[in-house]
Design a protein around this motif. Structure first.
Motif, PDB file in Angstrom:
ATOM      1  N   ARG A   1      -8.568   4.878  -4.791  1.00 10.37           N
ATOM      2  CA  ARG A   1      -8.909   4.117  -6.004  1.00 10.37           C
ATOM      3  C   ARG A   1     -10.323   4.455  -6.467  1.00 10.37           C
ATOM      4  NH1 ARG A   1      -6.432  -0.851  -7.541  1.00 10.37           N
ATOM      5  NH2 ARG A   1      -4.188  -0.682  -7.137  1.00 10.37           N
TER       6      ARG A   1
ATOM      7  N   ARG B   1       0.902  -0.317  -8.659  1.00  8.12           N
ATOM      8  CA  ARG B   1      -0.458  -0.556  -8.191  1.00  8.12           C
ATOM      9  C   ARG B   1      -0.460  -1.711  -7.188  1.00  8.12           C
ATOM     10  NH1 ARG B   1      -4.376   1.821 -11.507  1.00  8.12           N
ATOM     11  NH2 ARG B   1      -5.939   0.319 -10.818  1.00  8.12           N
ATOM     12  N   THR B   2      -1.016  -1.462  -6.027  1.00  8.65           N
ATOM     13  CA  THR B   2      -1.179  -2.530  -5.044  1.00  8.65           C
ATOM     14  C   THR B   2      -2.038  -3.638  -5.652  1.00  8.65           C
ATOM     15  OG1 THR B   2      -1.106  -0.910  -3.253  1.00  8.65           O
ATOM     16  CG2 THR B   2      -1.993  -3.081  -2.721  1.00  8.65           C
TER      17      THR B   2
ATOM     18  N   GLU C   1       2.301   2.005  -3.533  1.00  8.21           N
ATOM     19  CA  GLU C   1       1.384   2.671  -4.464  1.00  8.21           C
ATOM     20  C   GLU C   1       1.281   4.157  -4.153  1.00  8.21           C
ATOM     21  OE1 GLU C   1      -3.374   2.766  -5.535  1.00  8.21           O
ATOM     22  OE2 GLU C   1      -2.340   0.821  -5.517  1.00  8.21           O
TER      23      GLU C   1
ATOM     24  N   HIS D   1      -2.545   8.494 -12.539  1.00  8.73           N
ATOM     25  CA  HIS D   1      -1.537   7.556 -13.037  1.00  8.73           C
ATOM     26  C   HIS D   1      -0.834   6.913 -11.843  1.00  8.73           C
ATOM     27  CE1 HIS D   1       1.714   5.735 -15.267  1.00  8.73           C
ATOM     28  NE2 HIS D   1       2.605   6.401 -14.542  1.00  8.73           N
ATOM     29  N   ARG D   2      -0.829   5.615 -11.796  1.00 11.42           N
ATOM     30  CA  ARG D   2      -0.182   4.883 -10.714  1.00 11.42           C
ATOM     31  C   ARG D   2       0.950   4.034 -11.290  1.00 11.42           C
ATOM     32  NH1 ARG D   2      -5.512   5.640  -9.466  1.00 11.42           N
ATOM     33  NH2 ARG D   2      -6.011   6.042  -7.251  1.00 11.42           N
TER      34      ARG D   2
ATOM     35  N   VAL E   1      -5.667   3.767   0.327  1.00 10.70           N
ATOM     36  CA  VAL E   1      -5.529   3.173  -1.007  1.00 10.70           C
ATOM     37  C   VAL E   1      -6.903   2.830  -1.580  1.00 10.70           C
ATOM     38  CG1 VAL E   1      -4.751   1.112  -2.248  1.00 10.70           C
ATOM     39  CG2 VAL E   1      -3.190   2.292  -0.701  1.00 10.70           C
TER      40      VAL E   1
ATOM     41  N   GLN F   1       8.461   7.503  -8.948  1.00  6.30           N
ATOM     42  CA  GLN F   1       7.484   6.544  -9.469  1.00  6.30           C
ATOM     43  C   GLN F   1       8.098   5.157  -9.651  1.00  6.30           C
ATOM     44  OE1 GLN F   1       7.952   9.599 -10.657  1.00  6.30           O
ATOM     45  NE2 GLN F   1       6.019  10.612 -10.210  1.00  6.30           N
TER      46      GLN F   1
ATOM     47  N   CYS G   1       0.833  -1.211   0.000  1.00  4.70           N
ATOM     48  CA  CYS G   1       0.000   0.000   0.000  1.00  4.70           C
ATOM     49  C   CYS G   1       0.865   1.258   0.000  1.00  4.70           C
ATOM     50  CB  CYS G   1      -0.927  -0.007   1.216  1.00  4.70           C
ATOM     51  SG  CYS G   1      -2.073  -1.414   1.279  1.00  4.70           S
TER      52      CYS G   1
ATOM     53  N   THR H   1       2.656   7.394  -6.398  1.00  5.91           N
ATOM     54  CA  THR H   1       1.583   8.225  -6.955  1.00  5.91           C
ATOM     55  C   THR H   1       1.630   9.648  -6.407  1.00  5.91           C
ATOM     56  OG1 THR H   1       0.192   6.253  -7.094  1.00  5.91           O
ATOM     57  CG2 THR H   1      -0.915   8.375  -7.335  1.00  5.91           C
TER      58      THR H   1
END
Length: 492
Positions: free
Chosen positions: A421, A432-433, A79, A428-429, A417, A273, A76, A83
């Motif tokens: 979502r 991603r978890t 992400e 833009h991630r 998270v 990122q 988590c 982000t």
């Protein structure tokens, strides 16, 4: 109270010249930071305590359980950090997803977590250094060895000086601190590998029997007889046995604290990122493997009932007739704890800086140094305060507050998270978890379970600190919030 600060605005704030931090960290730097802060007091001290009092040889399984909880949270964090690459870690993440009052709650929580963590480790470092000095005939005066060594009032000069020195390094620049950390981490990991490799030659299979000792009721007043889980679920708390493993996991969890500190440096990372997930997950994986190996070796070298509580790794080698290794381990522990203090202090100042930039704390502290581009004002303030706390206070009883604060942060980040979502699916991630919302929900449940296994006294102290925080929020921060004064993210 539940107004949120958009991700775009959080990123724009990092571009204001007087509040901008220098971007200089790579994925390797972040991984080294993570390993540097994770490997510390937990593995050098807690292994013996939990093996002897709660889990026996199954301490290795307690490390696995704690590692799984951290891994769920790390996914988590990865992400969010990729982000929203902004200083502040869980504070910034919750401001973008759950609202200002939640962000304040977690920021206030992190201030306590990192401050106490730094002070506790500084005092532990001082103890190792005094032990090494005693070995060569140099003795510190009792009055300058801290409250515990002087049986009452005393000042821990070594812990005080250490925190001030690290404060100066962090003011000069985070890249310099990364270089110092890299050198120290190399020494520390080498010492851990020595324990694993050399200790494996002295393992006796009989010491593993029984691997999970029979459960016993902990004695009254021991600190293990009052987990909150007893009140909520009705089971009798036990030392050893299967449930003893979970009790041990809630304690050795302290040994994993640190990977979340990596997220506080997101704003100072060149390619957040890509590099933040690598730094967070990489450091956690490395340390989990090392922890399990060390706990298996130490409980195999010496029967768990005979392990030392204060210095289990070094004393296990002494018990097998190898004092040279014991001295090497003590040296590595003293050197290694240096980086733990520095990186916890770094995390503390970045959270404070982010809260100040948002107006929740005085804006005076959000101005960066004109040359070094570091948040020098909160670094100096907090460094001096923590140095004083470490010098005058015995903080062993408060160490569990660090655990409950970190676990609380894990819960908030995991919930964030899920919320982000749903509210911002367009973001833009870069990372991603996986399996949302399953992984975040599991993270919340696992973190809360470990929190319940902590003593009730810890919950009481934590509640008092949070109550103080809400007084500060409603009396000062809520009316001075930058977001509150504008009331409109677009015109923030």
């Amino acid at each position: 109270m539940f107004r949120t600060k958009t991700v775009e605005q959080s990123i724009r704030d990092t571009e204001e010249p007087e509040h901008e931090l220098k971007k200089s960290l790579s994925a390797l730097d972040l991984t080294v930071f993570g390993v540097g802060v994770i490997i510390g007091t937990g593995i050098f001290v807690l292994t013996g305590k939990v093996a002897k009092e709660t889990a026996g040889p199954a301490t290795a399984l307690a490390f696995v359980a704690a590692g799984v909880v951290c891994a769920l949270a790390a996914l988590c964090y990865a992400e969010f950090a990729s982000t929203v690459p902004v200083a502040g870690s869980a504070y910034t993440f919750s401001y973008a997803s759950l609202g200002e009052v939640v962000a304040w709650t977690i920021g206030w929580d992190l201030v306590l977590e990192f401050a106490l963590g730094t002070a506790v480790v500084a005092v532990g470092w001082s103890g190792y250094v005094r032990s090494l000095m005693d070995n060569i005939g140099w003795n510190m005066p009792e009055a300058l060895s801290g409250p515990e060594a002087s049986d009452g009032f005393g000042f821990d000069l070594l812990a005080f000086v250490l925190v001030l020195l690290l404060t100066a390094i962090l003011v000069v620049g985070v890249k310099l601190s990364a270089r110092v950390t890299a050198i120290v981490v190399a020494i520390k990991v080498t010492v851990v590998l020595i324990v694993i490799i050399a200790g494996s030659f002295f393992i006796k299979a009989d010491n593993y029997s029984p691997f999970i000792p029979d459960a016993v009721t902990p004695p009254a007043g021991s600190g293990w007889d009052a987990p909150l889980v007893q009140l909520m679920f009705g089971y009798e708390p036990t030392n050893f046995g299967v449930m003893g493993i979970f009790t041990a996991a809630s304690v050795v969890f302290f040994a994993f604290i640190g990977f979340d500190v990596v997220a506080t440096a997101a704003e100072e990372t060149k390619l957040p990122q890509r590099d933040m997930p690598r730094g967070i997950l990489g450091s956690l994986l490395i340390c989990t493997v090392l922890y399990v190996a060390v706990s298996l070796v130490v409980t195999g070298m010496q029967h768990y009932s005979e392990l030392s509580v204060s210095a289990p790794l070094a004393d296990a080698f002494k018990a097998t007739g190898h004092p040279f290794y014991a001295g090497t381990i003590s040296f590595g522990a003293a050197v290694g704890l240096t980086t733990v203090c520095m990186i916890l202090l770094l995390g503390q100042t970045r959270v404070f800086f982010a809260m100040s930039r948002d107006g929740l704390l005085p804006r005076f502290f959000s101005v960066t140094h004109p040359k070094f581009r570091t948040p020098y004002r909160p670094t100096i303030l907090l460094g001096v305060l923590i140095a004083i706390i470490a010098g005058f206070t015995s903080l062993e009883e408060l160490a569990t507050l660090v655990n409950i604060g970190t676990l609380f942060a894990f819960v908030v980040v995991a919930l964030g998270v899920i919320v982000l979502r749903r509210t911002r699916p367009d973001l833009h991630r870069a990372f991603r978890t996986p399996w949302v919302p399953v992984v975040p929900i599991l993270s919340v449940a696992a973190s809360f379970w470990l929190m319940l296994n902590l003593p009730a006294e810890t919950w009481l102290r934590f509640g008092i600190w949070m109550a103080m925080g809400y007084v500060v929020y409603f009396a000062y921060s809520r009316g001075r919030s930058r977001l509150g004064r504008t009331g409109d993210n677009a015109k923030y």
